[in-house]
Every structure is written in structure tokens, then in C-alpha cells.
Scaffold this motif. Structure first.
Motif, short mmCIF file in Angstrom:
data_model
loop_
_atom_site.label_atom_id
_atom_site.label_comp_id
_atom_site.label_asym_id
_atom_site.label_seq_id
_atom_site.Cartn_x
_atom_site.Cartn_y
_atom_site.Cartn_z
N ASP A 51 53.75 28.93 51.06
CA ASP A 51 53.50 30.44 50.32
C ASP A 51 52.92 30.39 48.95
N THR A 52 53.46 29.63 48.12
CA THR A 52 52.99 29.37 46.80
C THR A 52 51.76 28.66 46.45
N ILE A 53 51.19 27.80 47.23
CA ILE A 53 50.24 27.20 47.17
C ILE A 53 49.00 28.10 47.68
N VAL A 54 49.17 28.72 48.97
CA VAL A 54 47.97 29.69 49.63
C VAL A 54 47.90 30.59 48.70
N THR A 55 49.00 31.44 48.15
CA THR A 55 48.97 32.72 47.45
C THR A 55 48.13 32.08 46.10
N ALA A 56 48.34 30.79 45.55
CA ALA A 56 47.66 30.82 44.29
C ALA A 56 46.01 30.40 44.32
N VAL A 57 46.05 29.62 45.58
CA VAL A 57 44.46 29.42 45.80
C VAL A 57 43.73 30.62 46.14
N THR A 58 44.40 31.46 47.02
CA THR A 58 43.55 32.71 47.25
C THR A 58 43.48 33.75 46.30
N SER A 59 44.57 33.95 45.32
CA SER A 59 44.41 34.81 44.33
C SER A 59 43.65 34.43 43.38
N HIS A 60 43.46 33.09 43.17
CA HIS A 60 42.51 32.37 42.20
C HIS A 60 41.06 32.90 42.44
N LYS A 61 40.93 32.50 43.82
CA LYS A 61 39.50 32.75 44.16
C LYS A 61 39.04 34.21 43.95
N ILE A 62 40.06 35.05 44.32
CA ILE A 62 39.84 36.89 44.32
C ILE A 62 39.44 37.01 42.71
N ILE A 63 40.42 36.55 42.11
CA ILE A 63 40.20 36.89 40.59
C ILE A 63 39.28 36.45 39.61
N CYS A 64 38.72 35.31 40.28
CA CYS A 64 37.25 34.90 39.80
C CYS A 64 36.42 35.66 39.82
N TYR A 65 36.27 36.53 41.09
CA TYR A 65 35.29 37.38 41.39
C TYR A 65 35.39 38.67 40.65
N ILE A 66 36.92 39.10 40.41
CA ILE A 66 37.13 40.19 39.80
C ILE A 66 36.97 40.16 38.32
N GLN A 67 37.35 39.29 37.75
CA GLN A 67 37.13 39.16 36.23
C GLN A 67 36.05 39.48 35.65
N PRO A 68 34.80 39.00 35.97
CA PRO A 68 33.81 39.64 35.27
C PRO A 68 33.62 40.97 35.47
N LEU A 69 33.97 41.54 36.52
CA LEU A 69 33.91 42.80 36.74
C LEU A 69 34.90 43.62 35.68
N THR A 70 36.11 43.32 35.65
CA THR A 70 36.92 43.98 34.59
C THR A 70 36.56 43.97 33.32
N LYS A 71 35.94 42.72 32.96
CA LYS A 71 35.35 42.52 31.41
C LYS A 71 34.21 43.62 31.24
N GLY A 72 33.23 43.54 32.36
CA GLY A 72 32.01 44.60 32.22
C GLY A 72 32.60 45.84 32.09
N LEU A 73 33.62 46.22 33.06
CA LEU A 73 33.71 47.85 32.89
C LEU A 73 34.58 48.02 31.91
N GLN A 74 35.18 47.12 30.70
CA GLN A 74 35.63 47.62 29.59
C GLN A 74 34.54 47.63 28.44
N SER A 75 33.30 47.18 28.96
CA SER A 75 32.15 47.27 27.73
C SER A 75 32.20 48.75 27.44
N PRO A 76 31.75 49.15 26.12
CA PRO A 76 31.50 50.71 25.75
C PRO A 76 30.07 50.88 26.35
N ASN A 77 29.24 49.70 26.56
CA ASN A 77 27.91 50.18 26.90
C ASN A 77 27.77 50.27 28.19
N ILE A 78 28.62 49.91 29.24
CA ILE A 78 28.33 50.26 30.65
C ILE A 78 28.18 51.64 31.17
N ASP A 79 27.23 52.07 31.91
CA ASP A 79 27.11 53.16 32.49
C ASP A 79 27.66 53.33 33.98
N LEU A 80 27.94 54.68 34.33
CA LEU A 80 28.64 55.01 35.69
C LEU A 80 27.91 54.23 36.80
#
Length: 125
Positions: free
Chosen positions: A68-97
């Protein structure tokens, strides 16, 4: 006798995970995976000693080794790698809707594709 500082050096100092910052979660899980072998080795070393930490080290090592620990770590890391740039972009004051919506839909599509590919892979075995 090995100290907490020397164990931290061996494991590369896996950072603590923040409750509020997704960026820290990606860094923590990534560091855990990157330093898995050295952390496992450090726990095994601590376990072999007759100290109050030997039992804790044993419990942590067994927890690390669980499926469970290994599968959760590998899976969540893969998903977070896709989500992380989006979260940074959404925090930008210059992003439009429209840009935010488009980028979020792209990430959702990638994750959906990954999810469907995993289901196909598991059924094909």
C-alpha cells in the motif's frame, strides 16, 4: 553510535509534508521515492541496535515495505507531478479564467487517460 543528523544525511533529509501546500507534498513524496533505498538501509541499521529506537525503526521499515505504501507513493507522485504546474499557474496574478479552465481541463484529461490506461493494463494480465 549513529545520530539523528547522520541518519538524515544518509537519507538526504526527506522534507516534511505540509498540510496546506501541495508543492511540499510533491517534494516529500518525490524525496521519499528518490531516497527509498538509503532510508530503508538507515532504518535497517537502526533496527539492528539495542536502543529505544530499534522498535520504531522496525515498524517504519515494515511500513515502508508495504504494498500500500509503495503503490500510494508512486501513484500519488505521478499525479502530483501533473497537478503541480497547474497549481502554480493558478496562483499567478496574470492568469485569466479561460487559460485556467483550459489548463485544468488538460490536466484532468491526462489524469483520466492515465486512469483508463491503468484499468486496461490490469484487465489484460
Amino acid at each position: 553510535m549513529e545520530t539523528h543528523v547522520s541518519v538524515k544525511r544518509k537519507t538526504g533529509g526527506i522534507p516534511l509534508m505540509s498540510d496546506t501546500r501541495w508543492g511540499s507534498r510533491g517534494k516529500t513524496v518525490g524525496a521519499f521515492l528518490d531516497h527509498f533505498k538509503s532510508a530503508h538501509s538507515a532504518l535497517t541499521d537502526l533496527e539492528s541496535r539495542t536502543s529505544s529506537n530499534a522498535n520504531k525503526a522496525n515498524n517504519l521499515r515494515h511500513s515502508m515495505e508495504s504494498f500500500d505504501t509503495i503503490v500510494t507513493a508512486v501513484t500519488s507522485h505521478k499525479i502530483i507531478c501533473y497537478i503541480q504546474p497547474l497549481t502554480k499557474g493558478l496562483q499567478s496574478p496574470n492568469i485569466d479564467l479561460i487559460t485556467a479552465y483550459t489548463e485544468a481541463r488538460e490536466v484532468a484529461q491526462v489524469i483520466s487517460t492515465l486512469r483508463n490506461d491503468s484499468v486496461i493494463f490490469m484487465h489484460s494480465q
